[in-house]
Write a protein that holds these residues in place. Structure first.
Motif, PDB file in Angstrom:
ATOM      1  N   VAL A  52      29.483  37.377  44.132  1.00 22.76           N
ATOM      2  CA  VAL A  52      30.527  36.337  43.140  1.00 22.76           C
ATOM      3  C   VAL A  52      31.268  37.479  42.155  1.00 22.76           C
ATOM      4  O   VAL A  52      30.613  38.140  41.484  1.00 22.76           O
ATOM      5  CB  VAL A  52      29.644  35.366  42.635  1.00 22.76           C
ATOM      6  CG1 VAL A  52      28.532  35.728  41.604  1.00 22.76           C
ATOM      7  CG2 VAL A  52      30.486  34.386  41.897  1.00 22.76           C
ATOM      8  N   MET A  53      32.215  37.053  41.959  1.00 26.08           N
ATOM      9  CA  MET A  53      33.058  37.616  40.869  1.00 26.08           C
ATOM     10  C   MET A  53      32.991  36.807  39.573  1.00 26.08           C
ATOM     11  O   MET A  53      33.737  35.646  39.447  1.00 26.08           O
ATOM     12  CB  MET A  53      34.629  37.917  41.324  1.00 26.08           C
ATOM     13  CG  MET A  53      34.832  38.507  42.787  1.00 26.08           C
ATOM     14  SD  MET A  53      34.029  39.973  42.970  1.00 26.08           S
ATOM     15  CE  MET A  53      34.798  40.935  41.996  1.00 26.08           C
ATOM     16  N   ILE A  54      32.308  37.350  38.497  1.00 30.70           N
ATOM     17  CA  ILE A  54      31.967  36.285  37.695  1.00 30.70           C
ATOM     18  C   ILE A  54      32.890  36.070  36.592  1.00 30.70           C
ATOM     19  O   ILE A  54      32.592  35.492  35.451  1.00 30.70           O
ATOM     20  CB  ILE A  54      30.656  36.949  36.673  1.00 30.70           C
ATOM     21  CG1 ILE A  54      30.702  38.216  36.222  1.00 30.70           C
ATOM     22  CG2 ILE A  54      29.275  36.802  37.864  1.00 30.70           C
ATOM     23  CD1 ILE A  54      29.331  38.636  35.746  1.00 30.70           C
ATOM     24  N   CYS A  55      34.012  36.896  36.568  1.00 28.25           N
ATOM     25  CA  CYS A  55      34.945  36.688  35.554  1.00 28.25           C
ATOM     26  C   CYS A  55      36.060  35.689  36.022  1.00 28.25           C
ATOM     27  O   CYS A  55      36.584  35.039  35.075  1.00 28.25           O
ATOM     28  CB  CYS A  55      36.206  37.854  35.535  1.00 28.25           C
ATOM     29  SG  CYS A  55      37.066  38.109  36.980  1.00 28.25           S
ATOM     30  N   VAL A  56      35.919  34.909  37.073  1.00 23.06           N
ATOM     31  CA  VAL A  56      36.899  33.889  37.459  1.00 23.06           C
ATOM     32  C   VAL A  56      36.157  32.670  38.295  1.00 23.06           C
ATOM     33  O   VAL A  56      36.224  31.471  38.236  1.00 23.06           O
ATOM     34  CB  VAL A  56      37.991  34.217  38.312  1.00 23.06           C
ATOM     35  CG1 VAL A  56      38.964  34.822  37.472  1.00 23.06           C
ATOM     36  CG2 VAL A  56      37.830  34.833  39.594  1.00 23.06           C
ATOM     37  N   SER A  78      30.071  44.114  32.955  1.00 27.27           N
ATOM     38  CA  SER A  78      31.233  45.194  33.148  1.00 27.27           C
ATOM     39  C   SER A  78      32.363  44.300  33.617  1.00 27.27           C
ATOM     40  O   SER A  78      31.952  43.279  34.539  1.00 27.27           O
ATOM     41  CB  SER A  78      31.017  46.382  34.438  1.00 27.27           C
ATOM     42  OG  SER A  78      29.907  47.011  33.929  1.00 27.27           O
ATOM     43  N   SER A  79      33.512  44.653  33.048  1.00 30.98           N
ATOM     44  CA  SER A  79      34.575  43.890  33.622  1.00 30.98           C
ATOM     45  C   SER A  79      35.876  44.815  33.279  1.00 30.98           C
ATOM     46  O   SER A  79      35.856  45.612  32.657  1.00 30.98           O
ATOM     47  CB  SER A  79      34.731  42.641  33.163  1.00 30.98           C
ATOM     48  OG  SER A  79      35.311  42.698  31.509  1.00 30.98           O
ATOM     49  N   SER A  80      36.978  44.358  33.832  1.00 34.99           N
ATOM     50  CA  SER A  80      38.360  45.085  33.627  1.00 34.99           C
ATOM     51  C   SER A  80      39.515  43.857  33.476  1.00 34.99           C
ATOM     52  O   SER A  80      40.008  43.667  32.639  1.00 34.99           O
ATOM     53  CB  SER A  80      38.514  46.067  34.707  1.00 34.99           C
ATOM     54  OG  SER A  80      39.666  46.710  34.513  1.00 34.99           O
ATOM     55  N   CYS A  81      39.844  43.457  34.843  1.00 35.27           N
ATOM     56  CA  CYS A  81      40.953  42.826  34.746  1.00 35.27           C
ATOM     57  C   CYS A  81      40.649  41.164  34.355  1.00 35.27           C
ATOM     58  O   CYS A  81      41.436  40.622  33.698  1.00 35.27           O
ATOM     59  CB  CYS A  81      41.382  42.406  36.305  1.00 35.27           C
ATOM     60  SG  CYS A  81      40.424  41.591  37.517  1.00 35.27           S
ATOM     61  N   GLU A  82      39.304  40.546  34.435  1.00 36.43           N
ATOM     62  CA  GLU A  82      39.245  39.431  33.975  1.00 36.43           C
ATOM     63  C   GLU A  82      39.950  38.442  34.956  1.00 36.43           C
ATOM     64  O   GLU A  82      40.356  37.280  34.086  1.00 36.43           O
ATOM     65  CB  GLU A  82      38.980  39.232  32.876  1.00 36.43           C
ATOM     66  CG  GLU A  82      37.917  40.258  32.034  1.00 36.43           C
ATOM     67  CD  GLU A  82      37.342  40.101  30.779  1.00 36.43           C
ATOM     68  OE1 GLU A  82      37.569  38.981  30.314  1.00 36.43           O
ATOM     69  OE2 GLU A  82      36.786  40.875  30.301  1.00 36.43           O
ATOM     70  N   SER A  83      40.478  38.717  35.782  1.00 37.69           N
ATOM     71  CA  SER A  83      41.392  37.737  36.566  1.00 37.69           C
ATOM     72  C   SER A  83      41.154  37.474  38.086  1.00 37.69           C
ATOM     73  O   SER A  83      41.933  36.955  38.760  1.00 37.69           O
ATOM     74  CB  SER A  83      42.897  37.973  36.403  1.00 37.69           C
ATOM     75  OG  SER A  83      43.363  39.243  36.925  1.00 37.69           O
ATOM     76  N   GLY A  84      40.047  38.093  38.496  1.00 37.45           N
ATOM     77  CA  GLY A  84      39.751  38.092  39.991  1.00 37.45           C
ATOM     78  C   GLY A  84      40.436  38.904  40.729  1.00 37.45           C
ATOM     79  O   GLY A  84      40.540  38.412  41.942  1.00 37.45           O
ATOM     80  N   THR A  85      40.972  39.852  40.348  1.00 32.77           N
ATOM     81  CA  THR A  85      41.556  40.925  41.261  1.00 32.77           C
ATOM     82  C   THR A  85      41.188  42.314  41.515  1.00 32.77           C
ATOM     83  O   THR A  85      41.213  42.865  42.406  1.00 32.77           O
ATOM     84  CB  THR A  85      43.235  41.197  40.855  1.00 32.77           C
ATOM     85  OG1 THR A  85      43.494  41.374  39.628  1.00 32.77           O
ATOM     86  CG2 THR A  85      43.928  39.726  41.078  1.00 32.77           C
ATOM     87  N   CYS A  86      40.369  42.750  40.490  1.00 31.18           N
ATOM     88  CA  CYS A  86      39.850  44.206  40.418  1.00 31.18           C
ATOM     89  C   CYS A  86      38.694  44.683  41.145  1.00 31.18           C
ATOM     90  O   CYS A  86      38.544  45.592  41.745  1.00 31.18           O
ATOM     91  CB  CYS A  86      40.025  44.934  39.062  1.00 31.18           C
ATOM     92  SG  CYS A  86      38.490  44.403  38.021  1.00 31.18           S
ATOM     93  N   GLY A  87      37.852  43.690  41.091  1.00 31.20           N
ATOM     94  CA  GLY A  87      36.406  44.184  41.579  1.00 31.20           C
ATOM     95  C   GLY A  87      35.484  44.423  40.774  1.00 31.20           C
ATOM     96  O   GLY A  87      34.399  44.706  41.262  1.00 31.20           O
ATOM     97  N   THR A  88      35.793  44.799  39.292  1.00 33.25           N
ATOM     98  CA  THR A  88      34.716  45.514  38.763  1.00 33.25           C
ATOM     99  C   THR A  88      33.599  44.306  38.231  1.00 33.25           C
ATOM    100  O   THR A  88      32.429  45.145  38.354  1.00 33.25           O
ATOM    101  CB  THR A  88      35.211  45.749  37.501  1.00 33.25           C
ATOM    102  OG1 THR A  88      36.589  46.467  37.755  1.00 33.25           O
ATOM    103  CG2 THR A  88      34.449  46.555  36.330  1.00 33.25           C
ATOM    104  N   CYS A  89      33.816  43.123  38.123  1.00 37.26           N
ATOM    105  CA  CYS A  89      32.584  42.351  37.806  1.00 37.26           C
ATOM    106  C   CYS A  89      31.970  41.695  39.138  1.00 37.26           C
ATOM    107  O   CYS A  89      31.000  41.003  38.997  1.00 37.26           O
ATOM    108  CB  CYS A  89      33.142  41.380  37.312  1.00 37.26           C
ATOM    109  SG  CYS A  89      34.317  40.095  38.110  1.00 37.26           S
ATOM    110  N   LYS A  90      31.914  42.324  40.251  1.00 39.57           N
ATOM    111  CA  LYS A  90      31.352  41.929  41.595  1.00 39.57           C
ATOM    112  C   LYS A  90      29.807  41.887  41.253  1.00 39.57           C
ATOM    113  O   LYS A  90      29.187  42.962  40.883  1.00 39.57           O
ATOM    114  CB  LYS A  90      31.567  42.966  42.560  1.00 39.57           C
ATOM    115  CG  LYS A  90      31.004  42.631  43.850  1.00 39.57           C
ATOM    116  CD  LYS A  90      31.594  43.477  44.826  1.00 39.57           C
ATOM    117  CE  LYS A  90      31.127  43.249  46.316  1.00 39.57           C
ATOM    118  NZ  LYS A  90      31.817  44.122  47.276  1.00 39.57           N
TER     119      LYS A  90
END
Ligand code: FES
Length: 85
Positions: free
Chosen positions: A69-73, A33-45
């Motif tokens: 860990v936020m895996i998008c960044v 799961s992801s959304s912003c993929e820039s480390g700001t939204c929290g979706t990929c926690k």
């Protein structure tokens, strides 16, 4: 590069320098799961079971940084992260 181990399946995925953990997992066929993929939204926690993360997000509070860990960044400081995936 570094490795992420997915605890639930026992799979190990290598994360190249030019890919995020999220992208590397997708490349390996895991749905994430992801959304912003820039480390700001929290979706990929994602829960971090062991290993030392190089946190690059804007979301986690200091007291969460040993466990998530936020895996998008974010990346690994050393060889391997074990994720609760
Ligand atoms: Fe938004 Fe990772 S997808 S913080």
């Amino acid at each position: 590069p570094f490795e992420v181990e997915l605890k639930k399946s026992g799979e190990v995925v290598t994360v190249p320098e030019d890919r995020s953990i999220l992208e590397a997992l997708r490349d390996a066929g895991f749905a994430t799961s992801s959304s912003c993929e820039s480390g700001t939204c929290g979706t990929c926690k994602t829960r971090l079971l062991s290993g030392e993360a190089d946190h690059r997000d804007m979301v986690l509070m200091d007291e969460e940084k040993d466990d998530y860990v936020m895996i998008c960044v974010s990346r690994a400081k050393s060889g391997r992260l074990v994720l609760d995936l």
